[in-house]
Design an enzyme around this catalytic site. Sequence first.
Site, PDB file in Angstrom:
ATOM      1  N   GLN A 567      -1.371  -2.085   8.834  1.00  9.13           N
ATOM      2  CA  GLN A 567      -0.903  -1.390   7.635  1.00  9.13           C
ATOM      3  C   GLN A 567      -1.973  -0.470   7.061  1.00  9.13           C
ATOM      4  O   GLN A 567      -1.667   0.552   6.457  1.00  9.13           O
ATOM      5  CB  GLN A 567      -0.494  -2.409   6.572  1.00  9.13           C
ATOM      6  CG  GLN A 567       0.727  -3.229   6.940  1.00  9.13           C
ATOM      7  CD  GLN A 567       1.045  -4.249   5.870  1.00  9.13           C
ATOM      8  OE1 GLN A 567       0.882  -3.964   4.683  1.00  9.13           O
ATOM      9  NE2 GLN A 567       1.489  -5.424   6.270  1.00  9.13           N
ATOM     10  N   CYS A 568      -3.232  -0.826   7.218  1.00 11.28           N
ATOM     11  CA  CYS A 568      -4.332  -0.025   6.680  1.00 11.28           C
ATOM     12  C   CYS A 568      -4.875   0.908   7.751  1.00 11.28           C
ATOM     13  O   CYS A 568      -4.735   0.654   8.959  1.00 11.28           O
ATOM     14  CB  CYS A 568      -5.459  -0.932   6.177  1.00 11.28           C
ATOM     15  SG  CYS A 568      -4.949  -2.058   4.872  1.00 11.28           S
TER      16      CYS A 568
END
Length: 705
Positions: A567-568
């Site tokens: 996600q990052c």
Amino acid sequence: MANSDSNDSTPKQLQFAPFSSALDVGFWHRLTRKKLEEYKLDDTPKQINGYYYNGDPDGLPSRTSLDFNSFDEPAECPPHCFPSRGTLLNLNTIDAFKSCDKKSELERAADLIWRDITSGAAISDPSLLSRFLLLTYADLKKYHFLFWFAFPALCSPENVVINQTRHLNQCFNEQQIQSLQESYDAVVDNHKGLAFFLVQKKDDLLTVFQLSDWDLLSDKSQVMLGFCDPCTLDQYPGWPLRNFLCLAAYHWADELPSLQVLCLRDRTREGVRSTDHSLVLDIQLPSIKSLSECPKCVGWEKNKNKMAPRKVDLSASMDPTKLAESSVDLNLKLMRWRLLPSLDLDKVAQTKCLLLGSGTLGCNVARCLMGWGVRTITLVDNSNVSYSNPVRQSLFEFEDSLEGGKPKAQTAANRLKLIFPGVNATGLSLSIPMPGHAIGSSEEILKQTKEDVAKLEELIDAHDVVFLLMDTRESRWLPTVIGASKRKMVMNAALGFDTYMVVRHGLKPPKDGSDENVAAGASAASSGGADSAPSLNCIPGEMLGCYFCNDVVAPGDSTKDRTLDQQCTVSRPGLSMVAAALVVELLVSLLQHPQGGYASADTSAKDDHLTTSLISPLGLVPHQIRGFLSRYHSLLPSSFAFDMCTACSSTVLRHYETEGFEFLLRAFNQPHYLEDLTGLTKLHLETENCDILEFSDSESITSIN
């Protein structure tokens, strides 16, 4: 100089009160601007102007003044002031200032005066007698200025002897003084700034004439030399008389070996005019007509009775914001002085930049833009500063992450202003709707989404360049569509773990087809001949693809069912600085290119980029820069715009421009809408139905004996 009685008739050597320099702060401001914008590294002599005042009360020194207007031509003097012509030598280094041959420079100035005297030019234009020389060194980083004045004055080989010094009212009656004032005023009405003149005594009147009227005056024994005297001392004339006497000694000494000099001091106090304190000197004037060379010259100003320059420090008195702005400009203009004379810094400064994303890339891009002198930067983000941000995101500090964190965009904008108050930085919290992230059906959500879209359209419309610096692929879709529709330059930077991509989106042709840059770009692309077509090595800017043109799927929810590291944006710490710097440098190179965003793409194919002719003064203007940090290697690929692109194709733009928010809503809510609309779905089906070459097991095995 010792005082003596004004009626003392004992012959003695005539002495003069020297000038002092008086430089207004405005002069240094104007010199700073001239140095940055015009002189640069040119240290050749420049003509400037000063003036001196006739009318000071007793006790004030004679002053030659320079101000903001000293660089203007023609020079305009204030009332009761008289022009002084100057030569400015603004040297580039402090060593050059110290080592300057001051004796030679003074002699050069003296030669000008001597030439004007011997040629008679100073008789026609007496202001040529009053000159000054100014040496300066400007440290524009600290706003320290070194300067040294010289007021060149020619010295007669023989001493000028003064027999008597009297006041004007001791020599002439009230009627004669009144006639002197009226006659002088009449002459000055037609010849403003007249500082040197002749006075004829006749019929109990004093009449003023110009120097050029000398031959018209029959009885030279009744002629006085007159000059407007800036000196306030009771016994001594001012410095301008020195060169005036040299002129008289060269041209008229044979006719006037003994003469009177009127030192006119014209004062007005409380509305009452008075010339009574003017001096009348009786002198013996030796002739210098036989001189073939310029006489000796003096005139360097002393600093506290020593031959030394003076220093002025304006850093404390100037507005710190203005100082910072000038210093920022200085760093950029220094590049233009020596290396890039054609660099258009005003164009860069006036470019309005919208940064979508205020994280790692956004912070570094903003800093780099500010370093290039960009004055308008708007940052957009919808998140807050977290504990992990400050170490990588250069505009945040630990305190920004406390108590849930401050809004990123506003905090980043405020930090830019703290770094440089001259920047117009704005931060906005805004959510950007994305394909694959369905919008709820409630009226409140629909209303908010519509407002977010309208705000984004308004922001893109108000800026010249849009930077896409967000974390996800799908968040870049909507600004890509809007930017393409509004014909804005769109710059994209994206990061992997040890890879990065910088890309400039193709700039669509103007809707009315009138932009000359498009034609110029197309012409450059087809310069290979009438039958040539754009190739991957030379794609015009209007034919270049966008961030989504190389994809055959529509953007979707890239964060769904992802782990934290997925996600990052997990990347090597230095990668964002590299990519941020490159995307800003690419923009500035485009701004300097004659075709701007329509410039054809430079590539690294066959290493042509190493030898190709550079059109932009800053170098290449590629379409993409793809870097591989693990190998410290980069490529410059380029690609055509894809006619089935889900973001910039004509189909998408047409539906967006005609249907507006309704079109966008379908793109947000329906997973395959964009693929169906652009033909990608059909393309996938056709690809799947293609014949596949099959191999038998026996054909796929190679025997080894």
